[in-house]
Structures are given as structure tokens and as C-alpha cells.
Write a protein that holds these residues in place. Structure first.
Motif, mmCIF file in Angstrom:
data_model
loop_
_atom_site.group_PDB
_atom_site.id
_atom_site.type_symbol
_atom_site.label_atom_id
_atom_site.label_comp_id
_atom_site.label_asym_id
_atom_site.label_seq_id
_atom_site.Cartn_x
_atom_site.Cartn_y
_atom_site.Cartn_z
ATOM 1 N N CYS A 1 5.045 9.590 1.541
ATOM 2 C CA CYS A 1 6.197 9.006 0.856
ATOM 3 C C CYS A 1 6.472 9.631 -0.513
ATOM 4 C CB CYS A 1 5.961 7.505 0.669
ATOM 5 S SG CYS A 1 7.309 6.708 -0.202
ATOM 6 N N LYS B 1 7.933 4.617 -5.992
ATOM 7 C CA LYS B 1 7.213 3.426 -5.500
ATOM 8 C C LYS B 1 5.842 3.343 -6.140
ATOM 9 C CE LYS B 1 4.886 6.484 -3.226
ATOM 10 N NZ LYS B 1 4.996 7.879 -3.623
ATOM 11 N N TYR C 1 0.881 -1.180 0.000
ATOM 12 C CA TYR C 1 0.000 0.000 0.000
ATOM 13 C C TYR C 1 0.916 1.228 0.000
ATOM 14 C CZ TYR C 1 1.244 -0.302 4.924
ATOM 15 O OH TYR C 1 1.958 -0.392 6.088
HETATM 16 S S1 SF4 Z 1 8.343 3.010 0.216
HETATM 17 FE FE1 SF4 Z 1 6.939 4.633 0.766
HETATM 18 S S2 SF4 Z 1 4.902 3.822 0.335
HETATM 19 FE FE2 SF4 Z 1 6.287 2.090 0.436
HETATM 20 S S3 SF4 Z 1 6.184 1.396 2.560
HETATM 21 FE FE3 SF4 Z 1 7.942 2.779 2.418
HETATM 22 S S4 SF4 Z 1 7.087 4.764 2.994
HETATM 23 FE FE4 SF4 Z 1 5.319 3.447 2.515
#
Ligand code: SF4
Length: 377
Positions: free
Chosen positions: A22, A26, A17
């Protein structure tokens, strides 16, 4: 000239998810896209410049959304192509979802020997605000399973400055991380990244977020609590038990070469810093066609290279080794940066003698400004 020794970074960009703060490269997990991505990654790996790997790091995204066998195949390919020595540090970032524990035995058997778990907080309310779906118990289960699988080097990441976080809750998270008995803890301040849901929230309600002084207080708390727990504060955001520093990240801070593979991954080879496109489609097309991956490229030389090397070294507890610096770059830092060093020492944020330059305790709180002063000089 032979192939350079380098850290190898492999970006696996899919997550179960997406967290609202963030800004990494991704995407939400999609079986088909994730499988296609591996094909592109292998194509890039086959065409990559030769290096002799010192370490291997799987970052993301959430690398552990892939089956351990897929990660094991990549470990084998990096070993074969880049002569990664037996016993080298091989890290995988992981999310402590309930599904992680069952994968750890196979992941360890696949050659991964260091786990970096994105815990962020042990307070359920803060985890909800961060959009994280794991619970503090999931974290404890994951660490227990990691030990049972034979991982002797486990790191956890924590975030400070989460909306609603108090010094008390922050202290509780630090205590819970210490109680896990892990070898390494990273603490990062929350940053508001443009284009994320958090940026929209911040624009609407900036008061919900910790200001600079509260963030500084929370950083101070981490320094105090982790020192009291016997951790060595070896880099601005990183603490380790003796002998458990991150060897891969040490390559970045030493301004040594690294090869990054995957969408958005960064490399530093032969004095050139480059990063792959963050556009997944563009990355795939180029990798599969065997054409250079689009992205940015910059040769670091002269003042930019020196400033970068000083900035990176200052992040570490050891700071800048002036003798080694002179040998490597042909520069006497105290002479070349006399005014900058003098100003920063007078301001109480830098310590300097004939052999070393280091941040003072106060300097760690304004590290970006102190390090930045060498970049513009
Ligand atoms: S990369 Fe980003 S979206 Fe994926 S788990 Fe880590 S913080 Fe969350």
C-alpha cells in the motif's frame, strides 16, 4: 460566481494494520492520534472553500476503523456546511474484518448509503500474500450484514496480478464476487509502489510478480466474466449493475470540481488542482493553526487542461462527448488532435466519429498509453 457543485472527499487515514503493497496516505490505528486527526480535519473543514456538495466519499486508510458516530458527525458537518442534499450518494470504504458487521447498522443510520469493501481476493493464500487479515467468510458476513443494515448499494474491490495468482484463482475470485450479489465491482492491477515492502520484494524477485501479459490476461478474464454476469463495464477498472455506477467517481472522470479534505487529499476547484501534504504532523499543525495546508498546487489551463479532460473521459465507456467538449472548452477535439486521433484509430485502440471518441476493446488494455498521448500533444 456562486459556490461550485462539487464532490467532497474526506480522507480517514488509519488502518487496523498496514498492507505491504500500500502506498496510500495511511497509518496504523492509534486511538490518540486518530482522535487528534478528527480535530484537525474539522478545522480544515471549517476553513474550506464553499462548495455545494453533490456526493460525499470517505476514503482511506480504512474509514470504518472510526466509530460510526464519528463518521456520522462528519456527515452532519458536511451536510450543514456544504448543503449536501438528502439522498445524495455517501460512500464509505470498509475493510471486511470481523468487527465490521456489527458497525454497519449504525453506519447506515449515520447516513452512509454506499459501502465500498476492500475484498481484494477470495483465495486465502492470496489474501495472506497481500497481508490482508480477513477471510472469504468475513466478506460474506460483511455483505450479509450490510444488506441487513439496509445498504442497497455495495461495491467490492478486487486486485489482479497478485504474486501466485493464477487465471483459475482469479476466475474463482470473480465468481465469488458475483455470487455475493453486489451492485458494483472494481478490479485494479497490483502496482509496485516505491518505498513499500512489495518494492523490496520485487527488486529481489521480479519473477514472483505477474508480467504485463499475465496481467492483461487477467484483465481480459474480468471483462469476459463480469460481462457474462450482466455487469456494465462503465470505466476501465469499474463494473456496475444498471443504475449503480459510482456517482462520486463520475465527478472525477467528468473533470468536474471536487474538494478533498484530510492528509494527502486532492482537490480540483476553479481550475486549480491541489493536494494536501502527506505528512501527518505537518497537516495537523497547519489545520489547527488555521494556516493553508502545505502541499502541491497547479493551475490547469491550455493544453494541460484539455489533455487531462480527454484522458479522464476516455476512461469511461461513453468516452469523450465531442459536442459537450466543444461547448465547455471551445475546442474541436478531432481537429485539434487530428494527428493523435488518426494514429490511435489506425492502431485500433481508439474509435472516432463526429460525436464521440472512445477506446476500443483493445484500447482498454493500453489505456494509459492512449490517454497519455493526449497529455503530451
Ligand atoms: S489503506 Fe492500505 S494499509 Fe490500509 S487497508 Fe487499505 S491497502 Fe491496507
Amino acid at each position: 460566481m456562486g459556490a461550485p457543485d462539487a464532490g467532497v472527499y474526506v480522507h480517514l487515514p488509519f488502518c487496523p494494520y498496514i498492507c505491504p503493497y500500500c502506498d496510500f496516505a495511511k497509518w496504523a490505528w492509534d486511538e490518540g492520534r486518530a482522535a487528534e486527526y478528527l480535530i484537525a480535519l474539522r478545522a480544515e473543514l471549517d476553513a474550506a472553500p464553499r462548495v455545494r456538495a453533490r456526493t460525499l466519499f470517505f476514503g482511506g486508510g480504512t474509514p470504518t476503523t472510526y466509530e460510526p458516530a464519528a463518521i456520522g458527525a462528519l456527515v452532519d458537518e458536511v451536510r450543514a456546511r456544504f448543503a449536501l442534499p438528502a439522498g445524495a450518494e455517501i460512500t464509505a470504504e470498509a475493510n471486511p474484518d470481523p468487527s465490521l458487521a456489527a458497525r454497519l447498522g449504525a453506519l447506515r443510520a449515520a447516513g452512509v448509503n454506499r459501502l465500498s469493501i476492500g475484498v481484494q481476493s477470495f483465495e486465502p493464500g492470496e489474501l495472506r500474500v497481500l497481508g490482508r487479515r480477513h477471510t472469504p467468510d468475513d466478506v460474506r458476513d460483511a455483505v450479509r450484514a450490510a444488506r441487513a443494515a439496509g445498504f442497497t448499494n455495495v461495491s467490492v474491490d478486487l486486485i489482479f496480478g497478485v504474486p501466485g495468482q493464477t487465471e483459475e484463482s482469479r476466475g474463482a475470485s470473480l465468481a465469488a464476487a458475483v455470487a455475493l450479489g453486489v451492485e458494483h465491482i472494481s478490479c485494479y492491477g497490483l502496482t509496485i509502489e516505491e518505498g513499500t515492502p512489495y518494492a523490496t520484494w520485487f527488486a529481489r524477485d521480479p519473477a514472483a510478480f505477474a508480467g504485463e501479459s499475465r496481467e492483461a490476461a487477467m484483465y481480459a478474464l474480468a471483462i469476459e466474466r463480469l460481462r457474462a454476469a450482466g455487469f456494465e463495464h462503465y470505466e476501465i477498472s469499474n463494473w456496475a449493475r444498471s443504475g449503480s455506477r459510482s456517482q462520486h467517481n463520475a465527478i472525477y472522470w467528468a473533470n468536474d470540481p471536487y474538494l478533498g479534505l484530510g492528509v494527502g487529499a486532492a482537490s480540483y476547484l476553479d481550475g486549480v488542482r491541489s493536494s494536501n501534504t502527506r505528512d501527518l504532523g505537518e497537516y495537523r499543525r497547519a489545520a489547527l493553526a488555521g494556516t493553508p495546508i502545505p502541499g502541491e498546487r497547479e493551475r490547469l489551463e491550455g493544453p494541460a487542461q484539455l489533455g487531462e479532460a480527454i484522458m479522464l473521459a476516455l476512461r469511461t465507456a461513453e468516452g469523450v462527448d465531442l459536442v459537450a467538449f466543444r461547448e465547455r472548452y471551445g475546442i474541436d477535439v478531432n481537429e485539434r488532435y487530428r494527428d493523435v486521433v488518426g494514429d490511435l484509430v489506425a492502431a485500433g485502440v481508439l474509435r472516432a466519429d463526429a460525436a464521440w471518441l472512445r477506446l476500443t476493446e483493445r484500447g482498454r488494455f493500453v489505456a494509459n498509453d492512449v490517454c497519455g498521448a493526449f497529455l503530451v500533444s
